[in-house]
Design a protein around this motif. Structure first.
Motif, PDB file in Angstrom:
ATOM      1  N   TYR A   1       0.819  -1.211   0.000  1.00 39.47           N
ATOM      2  CA  TYR A   1       0.000   0.000   0.000  1.00 39.47           C
ATOM      3  C   TYR A   1       0.856   1.266   0.000  1.00 39.47           C
ATOM      4  O   TYR A   1       1.924   1.311   0.600  1.00 39.47           O
TER       5      TYR A   1
ATOM      6  N   SER B   1      -0.027   5.607   0.412  1.00 43.76           N
ATOM      7  CA  SER B   1      -1.052   6.615   0.670  1.00 43.76           C
ATOM      8  C   SER B   1      -0.657   7.934  -0.002  1.00 43.76           C
ATOM      9  O   SER B   1       0.507   8.326   0.025  1.00 43.76           O
TER      10      SER B   1
ATOM     11  N   CYS C   1      -5.415   8.899   0.882  1.00 43.77           N
ATOM     12  CA  CYS C   1      -6.095   7.885   0.070  1.00 43.77           C
ATOM     13  C   CYS C   1      -5.119   6.719  -0.127  1.00 43.77           C
ATOM     14  O   CYS C   1      -4.027   6.902  -0.678  1.00 43.77           O
TER      15      CYS C   1
ATOM     16  N   PHE D   1      -3.768   3.391  -1.770  1.00 47.97           N
ATOM     17  CA  PHE D   1      -3.798   2.634  -3.015  1.00 47.97           C
ATOM     18  C   PHE D   1      -3.143   1.276  -2.803  1.00 47.97           C
ATOM     19  O   PHE D   1      -2.130   1.168  -2.110  1.00 47.97           O
ATOM     20  N   ASP D   2      -3.706   0.245  -3.434  1.00 46.47           N
ATOM     21  CA  ASP D   2      -3.087  -1.079  -3.438  1.00 46.47           C
ATOM     22  C   ASP D   2      -2.142  -1.130  -4.637  1.00 46.47           C
ATOM     23  O   ASP D   2      -2.573  -1.249  -5.786  1.00 46.47           O
TER      24      ASP D   2
ATOM     25  N   GLU E   1      -1.748  11.586  -8.650  1.00 46.96           N
ATOM     26  CA  GLU E   1      -2.984  11.002  -8.112  1.00 46.96           C
ATOM     27  C   GLU E   1      -3.843  10.444  -9.244  1.00 46.96           C
ATOM     28  O   GLU E   1      -4.385   9.342  -9.130  1.00 46.96           O
TER      29      GLU E   1
ATOM     30  N   PHE F   1      -2.267   7.213 -10.494  1.00 50.07           N
ATOM     31  CA  PHE F   1      -2.491   6.111  -9.563  1.00 50.07           C
ATOM     32  C   PHE F   1      -3.940   5.634  -9.620  1.00 50.07           C
ATOM     33  O   PHE F   1      -4.197   4.432  -9.627  1.00 50.07           O
ATOM     34  N   LYS F   2      -4.896   6.572  -9.657  1.00 49.91           N
ATOM     35  CA  LYS F   2      -6.314   6.197  -9.683  1.00 49.91           C
ATOM     36  C   LYS F   2      -6.671   5.417 -10.937  1.00 49.91           C
ATOM     37  O   LYS F   2      -7.572   4.575 -10.907  1.00 49.91           O
TER      38      LYS F   2
ATOM     39  N   TYR G   1      -4.267   1.767 -10.122  1.00 50.46           N
ATOM     40  CA  TYR G   1      -4.280   0.979  -8.890  1.00 50.46           C
ATOM     41  C   TYR G   1      -5.587   1.194  -8.116  1.00 50.46           C
ATOM     42  O   TYR G   1      -6.077   2.314  -8.049  1.00 50.46           O
TER      43      TYR G   1
ATOM     44  N   VAL H   1      -8.144   1.893  -5.149  1.00 49.43           N
ATOM     45  CA  VAL H   1      -8.189   2.594  -3.867  1.00 49.43           C
ATOM     46  C   VAL H   1      -8.827   1.632  -2.876  1.00 49.43           C
ATOM     47  O   VAL H   1      -9.910   1.112  -3.125  1.00 49.43           O
TER      48      VAL H   1
END
Length: 103
Positions: free
Chosen positions: A23, A25, A29, A31-32, A87, A90-91, A94, A96
């Motif tokens: 993980y 952050s 938030c 993220f995996d 962000e 990542f979104k 990966y 959330v």
């Protein structure tokens, strides 16, 4: 189900235990990043981010542990834009999985 983790709990997901998800952050938030283990796991170029809040590091484009915080108090507009771009990336890549709780 959305996870709520303290920074101490998040630290346990730094990739050192392959049986646990990895993980990261960003602004609270979580993220995996397990799918990016070669980048974010032990020995990877961004391993310093694993198991930590890394908004400042991403905004300032620094890959050092001392930048792995959520402190954006002195960030410029350009640095905040850089963080926003990270962000979004990542979104799109990966999942959330939760949010960072106060320690």
């Amino acid at each position: 189900m959305t996870l709520r983790m303290t920074p101490q709990q998040l630290a346990g997901h730094d990739g050192s235990d392959p049986s646990k998800p990895l993980y990261v952050s960003v602004r609270g938030c979580i993220f995996d990043m397990s799918a990016g283990r070669t980048f974010y796991g032990p020995g990877g170029p961004y391993a310093v981010f694993a198991g930590k809040e890394c908004a400042r590091a991403l905004a300032f484009m620094k890959v050092q542990p001392e930048f792995c915080t959520g402190d954006l108090s002195d960030a410029t507009e350009q640095q905040l834009k850089t963080l926003s771009d990270w962000e979004s990336k990542f979104k799109s890549k990966y999942p959330v999985v939760g949010e960072l709780a106060e320690a």
